[in-house]
Design an enzyme around this catalytic site. Structure first.
Site: not given
Ligand code: PAF
Length: 284
Positions: A39-40, A189
């Protein structure tokens, strides 16, 4: 690709970026707390497309953790993070200590998130959004980016950062990047690493509830909330914190007369791990 330059002081960061800007180069900034995942990296890849120079900050901000929250347990994986960022061609990593960011121990001047900052995540985590906005404002002042990138996964954070940028006339653009999911729907996450196999399966209740909300959205709010909540019945290892639908313009819960685009938000505790997720839906 070569490793990013690691900067740990505000002074060195300002000087390095000033040199880039003096050479006419633009700067994209991705603020993170480390423990980086795909995600990052999707934010970093988009940053690479948007500007000449990419800066990633890695700072676990004590100001946005309340008493009894997971500040000490929050995963810190700086070496692995830098390796992942090297592979993406990141130019600078700004990884200050807490003392560098808060030399007086705490910040006595704070950015306040207002009423929206007390709802949903803010109700469970009092002060979280004031601490988040305060560090984001500090980071913006240190990095002075042309564009800053945030993930849609933290929808309330995105809303509040957008409003801070508008309210305080901060001279930068925001770019919001869609949530990255595992093949089975679980939103990525940093806290997923705390889930064992059973908890990971149970955590699918969050994305399943959002899919149920989306599928029932044509039937109106009451029906969609009933369907989404019912989908939690199958997962008794999960404790639902909230499941609400908000108006993207105000971030306030919509009523049963609302029609149009909305955001369905869910938060739940899976064992000791608290997870959040959201999806854009169209009601009516
Ligand atoms: O989303 C996060 O990781 C944090 O809230 C942020 C934006 C880096 C501020 O500490």
């Amino acid at each position: 690709m070569s490793a990013p330059q690691l900067l740990t002081t505000i002074r060195a960061t300002r000087a390095a970026l000033e040199r880039k800007r003096a050479g006419g180069l633009t700067v994209a900034f991705v603020p993170t707390m480390g423990a980086l995942h795909e995600g990052h990296l999707s934010l970093v890849r988009r940053a690479r497309e948007l500007a000449d120079t990419v800066v990633v900050s890695i700072f676990v901000n004590p100001l946005q953790f309340g008493a009894g929250e997971d500040l000490d347990a929050y995963p810190r994986t700086l070496d692995a993070d830098i390796e992942a960022l090297a592979a993406e061609g990141v130019d600078f990593v700004f990884a200050p200590t807490a003392r560098e960011m808060y030399p007086a121990g705490a910040s006595s001047t704070m950015v306040t998130a207002g009423h929206i900052g007390t709802l949903l995540e803010g109700a469970t985590r009092p002060g979280h959004f004031d601490g988040m906005l305060t560090v984001v404002a500090k980071l913006f002042n240190i990095v002075n980016p042309d564009v800053a990138l945030f993930g849609q996964k933290d929808a309330q954070q995105v809303f509040l950062v957008r409003r801070m940028v508008a309210d305080l006339n901060l001279p930068l653009d925001l770019e919001i990047v869609p949530t990255v999911r595992e093949a089975d729907g679980l939103a990525l996450s940093s806290r997923n690493r705390f889930l064992d196999e059973g908890a990971r399966q149970a955590a699918l209740a969050l994305s399943a509830a959002l899919q149920a909300a989306d599928a029932a959205a044509g039937d109106g709010l009451v029906e969609l909330l009933a369907e989404a909540t019912a989908s939690f019945g199958d997962h008794d290892a999960v404790t639902l914190d909230y499941l609400v639908v908000v108006d993207p313009a105000t971030f306030l819960p919509v009523d049963e007369h609302f029609r149009g685009r909305a955001i369905a938000l869910v938060a739940a505790r899976v064992g000791a791990t608290r997870l959040i997720d959201n999806a854009s839906i169209t009601i009516g």
